[in-house]
Design an enzyme around this catalytic site. Structure first.
Site, mmCIF file in Angstrom:
data_model
loop_
_atom_site.group_PDB
_atom_site.id
_atom_site.type_symbol
_atom_site.label_atom_id
_atom_site.label_comp_id
_atom_site.label_asym_id
_atom_site.label_seq_id
_atom_site.Cartn_x
_atom_site.Cartn_y
_atom_site.Cartn_z
ATOM 1 C CG HIS A 64 -10.882 -6.850 7.154
ATOM 2 N ND1 HIS A 64 -9.590 -6.561 7.484
ATOM 3 C CD2 HIS A 64 -10.803 -7.659 6.070
ATOM 4 C CE1 HIS A 64 -8.775 -7.184 6.644
ATOM 5 N NE2 HIS A 64 -9.490 -7.854 5.774
ATOM 6 C CD GLU A 93 -1.566 -2.472 1.476
ATOM 7 O OE1 GLU A 93 -0.401 -2.624 1.911
ATOM 8 O OE2 GLU A 93 -2.345 -3.427 1.304
#
Lengths: 322, 331, 396
Positions: free
Chosen positions: A126, A57
């Site tokens: 998440h 990322e």
């Protein structure tokens, strides 16, 4: 069409509109997108415009920033906001600061898209709502499409902006069907009153907008006229629209999926206190998430996040001045 | 069979049973997921059983294990009871994480099982830190970290390996290279596809092993564990394996063709061990049937245990956010 | 033994709500093993093979492809071995996850609780009222003390105001000028209904005061000149010290004198209506300072930017019509105050001093005061004290 299809149509329109635009991110190509938003685009646009990245990322977000600096108009998809934490340094320390640090010589016209929110039982790593982390940063613009029309058109508005824009797409909206207008309803930085009302302002955005609207419907049945304000843009906040609504209704309930302490709702509440105090007939209230990492079981997850009935109860409380 | 490892028939049967336990457990999870008993994301270990089963057999009780979100197999092979693992899938209070974690977050303090981690690469620094603590406290236990090849692209991989080599920490990194990071094949995510070679450049001892062969895995892990424990230095073992199912339960598998999957299924770890046993150890169909029956009963009991579990009261929503204060009250 | 089971549309993902049956891969009579493919499904993630989880024979297919159905829909039936399963008895021998036993805290997250947080103990200065009510009350001279509040601890809310009941609210925001007019109406009607006024007036010689002002202003530009009103206000404030019964609030059948002297000044707005902002602690200010406040306040009144404290704190009111006014005006007391002083327009007249006519400048000052708190004698003494103070303007 579904919210997913609206997002996809927005991406296609952007790719068609400008050869400098490309989509880059984890599994956006061969897999078809973690949430199937970019499914089929690889076949249509090829590997130079739909780019699968490795799981890095910080790296690919930084590359997206560099590509924007170099004249491209990248759409960088971060699979979910949870993983954006790995790229936060690049977003906060580079994308948000370059223009300022360079005395205005350089700008970063990059767009970051990320899925956000709870509701799918994906547990504590998440299910985040980090909108307020990014809305805290000068140099960034943060938008949150809560309607299908915004899902379709906000991307183009974000790409037209010369500075970094983050788009939050709530996962619970993806399968929802809705109407898409022929064009954008308003500039991206403008809040919109989605429902007119006299008694209380329900201020919401993104994935919780429809909860606020449902709550307004229930309240109407009980004789309470709720106004629903859709923030749409979380940085900069459209204070004028917010304050005008509170001036009219004298009461505000802010709905935000972030945790209660330090929430974006807290910021909005402070704005109302600072600039709308004399309009108020009741304390400003927040409906936010409970102070707990999002638990896995469905009943606890639902108990942790804003619900229509909580919004209704809170609106009734402010009607009593509580 | 290699590495001078003396493995007797009973041990092989035990390893076979462990792999079958995992295989059938995962199949049951897929079924329960389709019935919405299990929710969230579900990542199945089917095809990769040899790695967890081979590796766990080579570890001491005090060694620490850090796993990923595809960790049901590791949890079962490490010795977590199947009932609490299944109850965790349900989200019940009798689950191994008391229902709060679900499929991706299995934990067990007693077995030094430091959980499933849903952030790719997130476990590597954690294991490196556990190893650091072991070294500082002069304990003989080592930290073992499982991760997929997708994590190799993350900064955490490179930063952890460098620190472990720099500070000579007793940590064993086990890369489960199943060739696909979600839908992205290794060739699209790594310029140098030999992960062991990558790790060697940081100054770690490294090895590669056939991750579809439970005996080879165990032998390789025994060797690695000895090296880490004796020399107090990091080691990376790359296990070449394959997942037979999608990345998670909801995966159209647009990125690979069915022929490739079938090809690998022929090389499956269970089939392979059965073939080996049949060929060299007078393995009877009856023995396999018995294993299947035992496993079936165990799974039925685990499902019943999960079904009978309690849902946590909503009043306890904000439990376990902070540790108890000395007065005994949680904050 | 065999039993028939349902084969349903599987849920393959948390975000899968329905699936499309594209084609059957098996037909009635086929024997399928666990894991065999029964159908091809289309989802938003692409084509997915649907497997069966039990061994058995397909007895019927209930759907005709291509068709989309919600998760859980029965698609087919199979005959499988065994009887209706009895769940196995749960094994009780599993150890429970080891963790420190933690007494869970009560949920303190205030979002799920509607408890009213007790207000800290404080002297009850006046009433509880919401910000918008206080603002309206100040703008419209509403006496909140006469209202009963329906909010927490009796706080007065918008709905408790006469003009802001449910029906007014439902009609939307009223025209502000109309709202102000009706608020003035309400306050004045209440005053005349409830306050027993007594009225006094006194003609005061302001010849010296005007002369002093002329001398003072001679050297100064228009911006720095002092008007008679500033001098009058200072004199009123200095005189009030000895007459506390005229400076304070009458609420809940009790009069509370105000130690500070905050004088409200009636300012009429061009578009109609009045506001009455207060100058605080007038007795502590010089005449020049009072003038500065007066200019500032009338300018801000016209722009509509007054501070709440200015609108709420007056302990007595002065109404001064100035040059274009009448010789004499009697004001209506603004509840919960207990007195209002009216200043007529200054005029020249002949006064008899030492039996000699003398040209002088006079102003008629009136007092309307609350008879529940003071009597006429008190008011008369106050007016005479005021007249005396104005004879020595240099001392003000």
């Amino acid at each position: 069409m579904t919210y997913r299809e609206a997002l996809s149509a927005g991406i296609e329109a952007a790719l068609n509109a400008d050869p400098r635009t490309f989509l880059m991110g984890e599994d956006v190509g061969r897999y078809g997108g973690c949430y199937a938003v970019s499914k089929g685009l690889l076949d249509k646009y090829g590997e130079t415009r739909i780019i699968d990245t490795p799981l890095c990322e910080s790296g690919f977000v930084g590359v997206g920033i560099g590509a924007a600096l170099g004249g491209m108009r990248p759409i960088v998809e971060i699979m979910t906001v949870n993983f954006s934490l790995l790229a936060m340094d690049q977003i906060v320390n580079t994308a948000a600061t370059l223009r300022h640090m360079s005395g205005g010589q350089f700008n970063v016209p990059v767009v970051f898209r990320m899925a956000c929110g709870a509701g799918k039982q994906l547990a504590a790593q998440h299910s985040h709502s980090w909108e307020n982390l990014y809305a805290h940063i000068p140099g960034l613009k943060v938008i949150s499409p809560g309607t299908h029309t915004d899902a379709r058109f906000m991307l183009a508005q974000a790409l037209a902006d010369p500075d970094p824009v983050i788009i939050f797409e709530h996962v619970m909206l993806l399968n929802e069907s809705g109407e898409v207008a022929g064009q954008a309803e308003a500039p991206m930085e403008k809040a919109l009153v989605r429902r007119q009302g006299q008694d209380v302002s329900l201020i919401a955005y993104g994935g919780n907008l429809h909860k606020a609207q449902a709550a307004a419907g229930q309240l109407a049945a009980e004789g309470i006229s709720a106004e629903v304000v859709d923030l749409r843009c979380l940085r900069p906040l459209d204070k004028a629209t917010l304050l005008a609504s509170v001036a009219k209704t004298h009461r505000a309930v802010i709905i935000d999926e972030g945790w209660h302490s330090g929430s974006l709702a807290g910021e909005i509440s402070a704005i109302i206190m600072e600039e709308g105090f004399w309009y108020l007939d009741a304390p400003v209230k927040r409906v936010c998430s409970a102070e707990v990492p999002i638990p896995y079981p469905a009943h606890l997850e639902q108990a942790a996040i804003p619900q229509v009935e909580t919004i209704v109860a809170m609106a009734k409380a402010v009607m009593e001045g509580r | 069979m290699s590495n001078k490892l003396h493995i007797n028939r009973d041990h092989l049967l035990e390893q076979l049973k462990q792999m079958v336990r995992i295989r059938r457990f995962e199949e049951k999870c897929a079924e329960l997921y389709s019935q919405q008993k299990i929710r969230g994301f579900l990542h199945l270990y089917i095809g990769e059983e040899a790695v967890a089963v081979g590796a766990m057999a080579a570890l001491d009780e005090d060694d620490q294990v850090v796993a990923t979100y595809r960790e049901h197999g590791h949890a079962l092979a490490r010795g977590l009871a199947m009932g609490p693992v299944m109850a965790e899938m349900y989200g019940k209070t009798n689950g191994c994480s008391r229902g709060r974690g679900g499929s991706m977050h299995l934990f067990d303090n007693a077995r030094h099982f430091y959980g499933g981690n849903a952030i790719v690469g997130g476990g590597l620094p954690l294991a490196t830190g556990l190893a650091m603590a072991n070294k500082q406290q002069q304990q003989s236990s080592i930290a073992v970290c499982f991760f997929g090849e997708g994590a190799v692209a993350e900064g955490e991989f490179h930063e952890s390996l460098n620190l472990a080599a720099l500070w000579q920490l007793p940590v064993l990194y086990i890369c489960e290279n199943n060739r696909y990071a979600m839908g992205t094949a290794l060739q699209y995510s790594e310029s140098e596809m030999n992960i062991a070679k990558k790790a060697a450049s940081y100054g770690l001892q490294v090895a590669q092993v056939d991750g579809m062969n439970v005996v080879d895995v165990e032998a390789a892990v025994r060797k690695a564990v000895d090296a880490v424990r004796d020399n107090q230095q990091p080691y990376l073992l790359e296990c070449l394996t394959y997942r037979f199912r999608g990345h998670s339960s909801f995966d159209g598998q647009l990125y690979r063709d069915k022929a490739e999957v079938s090809e690998w299924e022929k090389k499956g770890p269970v089939k392979r061990l059965v073939r080996w046993l049949t060929e060299y150890n007078h393995f009877e169909t009856e023995e396999m049937d018995q294993i299947e029956r035992q496993v079936e009963a165990e799974i039925a009991a685990a499902v019943a245990f999960a079904e009978a579990g309690e849902w946590e009261a909503v009043e306890d929503l904000c439990k376990d956010v902070y540790s108890p204060t000395p007065s005994g009250d949680a904050v | 033994m065999s039993k028939i089971i349902d084969v349903t549309m599987p849920s393959l993902g948390a975000d899968m709500t329905e699936g499309t049956l594209v084609e059957w891969q098996a037909k009635p009579g086929d024997t399928l093993n666990k894991g065999d493919i029964i159908a091809l499904l289309e989802t938003q993630k692409g084509m997915i093979d649907m497997e069966v989880y039990q061994q058995g024979v397909i007895t019927e297919l209930l759907l005709e492809p291509v068709v989309s159905v919600p998760v859980g829909t029965v698609m087919a039936r199979m005959s499988v071995a065994g009887e209706a399963a009895r769940p196995a008895a749960p094994e009780a021998s599993y150890p429970v996850a080891q963790a420190a036993a933690i007494k869970s805290p009560p949920v303190t997250s205030d979002q799920s609780q509607q408890t009213v947080i007790p207000q800290p103990n404080r002297p009850r200065q006046g009433l509880l009222a919401s910000p918008v009510v206080r603002k309206l009350a100040a703008e419209q001279q509403l006496d909140l003390s006469r209202l009963s509040g329906s909010g927490p601890e009796g706080a007065i809310l918008l709905r408790d105001l006469p003009a802001n009941g449910p029906e007014a609210n439902a009609a939307g925001s009223p025209d502000p000028a109309q709202a102000m007019r009706s608020a003035i109406a309400a306050a004045m009607a209440k005053s005349k209904r409830e306050i027993p006024h007594y009225y006094l007036s006194l003609e005061i010689d302001i010849t010296r005061a005007q002369r002093w002002l002329a001398d003072f202003n001679a050297e100064r530009g228009p911006e720095e000149r002092i008007l008679l009103l500033a001098l009058l206000l200072k004199a009123v404030a200095r005189s009030l010290h000895k007459y506390p019964a005229l400076n304070g609030y009458y609420q809940q059948q009790t009069f509370t004198p105000n130690s500070a002297i905050h004088i409200g000044n009636v300012i009429s707005l061009r578009e109609g209506g009045l506001v009455v902002p207060a100058i605080h602690d007038v007795d502590q200010l010089s005449v020049e300072e009072i003038m500065v406040r007066l200019r500032d306040m009338s300018e801000r009144s016209r722009r509509g930017v007054l501070r709440s404290s200015e609108l709420l704190d007056a302990s007595i009111t002065v109404s001064n019509m100035g040059e274009r006014g009448s010789d004499l005006l009697f004001g209506v007391i603004y509840p919960p105050q207990v007195a209002i002083i009216g200043i007529g327009k200054p005029r020249k007249t002949m006064l008899i001093k030492d039996d000699q006519p003398e040209l002088a400048e006079v102003v008629t000052v009136s007092l309307a005061a609350d008879h529940r708190v003071s009597d006429g004698m008190t008011g008369a003494r106050f007016l005479n004290a005021l007249a005396n103070k104005l004879q020595k303007p240099e001392k003000l």
